[in-house]
Design an enzyme around this catalytic site. Structure first.
Site, PDB file in Angstrom:
ATOM      1  N   GLY A 147      -1.583  -3.918  39.421  1.00  0.00           N
ATOM      2  CA  GLY A 147      -0.962  -3.673  38.118  1.00  0.00           C
ATOM      3  C   GLY A 147      -2.034  -3.788  37.049  1.00  0.00           C
ATOM      4  O   GLY A 147      -2.646  -4.845  36.901  1.00  0.00           O
ATOM      5  N   GLY A 158      -5.000  -6.487  37.064  1.00  0.00           N
ATOM      6  CA  GLY A 158      -5.767  -6.070  38.236  1.00  0.00           C
ATOM      7  C   GLY A 158      -5.027  -6.112  39.548  1.00  0.00           C
ATOM      8  O   GLY A 158      -3.998  -5.459  39.712  1.00  0.00           O
ATOM      9  N   CYS A 176       7.832  -5.528  43.148  1.00  0.00           N
ATOM     10  CA  CYS A 176       7.427  -4.190  42.697  1.00  0.00           C
ATOM     11  C   CYS A 176       8.581  -3.193  42.720  1.00  0.00           C
ATOM     12  O   CYS A 176       8.371  -1.976  42.745  1.00  0.00           O
ATOM     13  CB  CYS A 176       6.258  -3.665  43.527  1.00  0.00           C
ATOM     14  SG  CYS A 176       4.818  -4.749  43.451  1.00  0.00           S
TER      15      CYS A 176
END
EC number: 2.3.1.181
Length: 211
Positions: A147, A158, A176
């Site tokens: 991300g 990161g 997610c």
């Protein structure tokens, strides 16, 4: 080529304190006052939500704090045993490219190569974000989440890689936004490695991809 410094933040880092550290450093890179850098972090337990989160994907967070961030993506978990990598890179610099998709592709390649070093075959799966490892025939589990965010072509946030993470903590969210997806770690796959050893490999592999 200038070697980029990797800075390991000691102990279990508070997420909000680390976020402030990142944002302050991004501003310095934008102003040309500081060079690129990569932070290596192991967070205390926290659920974080990216800009595309849906509240119903937060299932049962108990006493674990929930923080809403500006990164891309949805809900994920950070905690002990997970290596979180925050590259602060200037994509506008002469040796890089102003291309966010290319940057994410390079992140993926970097992590896949690092996992391959430890004997883990890792993959990108179409329409599923992150890095995946095969756990059984035709069955994959997510081993790393990605991300990122970019401000004036300087990257932050990161990658989070499960080394010896308590995977039960992911049951408090739909990770997610991918319902019924499995989560795995190096430990669960039978690879037992010290965080410091893993860090050496990711630094070596970084220099092969981000030349």
């Amino acid at each position: 080529m200038n070697m980029i410094r990797f800075i390991t933040i000691p102990d279990f880092a508070d997420y909000q304190v680390t976020l402030k550290l990142m944002e302050d450093y991004v501003n310095k890179v934008i102003s040309d006052h500081e060079p690129e850098i990569i932070y290596l972090v192991e967070h205390s337990e926290v659920y974080t939500a990216g800009t595309n989160y849906k509240q119903e994907e937060l299932l049962n967070y108990g006493d674990i704090p929930v923080i809403y961030t500006g990164r891309g993506g949805k809900f994920t978990f950070h905690g002990p045993g997970q290596r979180v990598i925050y590259p602060i890179l200037n994509l506008a610099s002469p040796n890089r490219h102003k291309d966010l998709k290319l940057y994410i592709k390079m992140l993926e390649e970097w992590i896949i190569n690092s996992l391959n070093y430890f004997g883990i075959k890792a993959y990108i799966i179409k329409d599923k974000v992150g890095i995946w490892a095969k756990v059984r025939k035709d069955e994959f589990a997510k081993i790393a989440a990605i991300g990122v965010r970019v401000r004036k072509w300087v990257t932050y946030h990161g990658v989070a890689i499960n080394i010896s993470t308590d995977l039960s903590k992911f049951s408090g969210i739909i990770p997610c936004g991918l319902e019924n997806s499995l989560i795995t770690s190096l430990n669960q796959l039978g690879i037992h490695v010290e965080m410091s050893e893993f860090d050496k490999i990711i630094q070596t592999e970084f220099n092969k991809i981000f030349k």
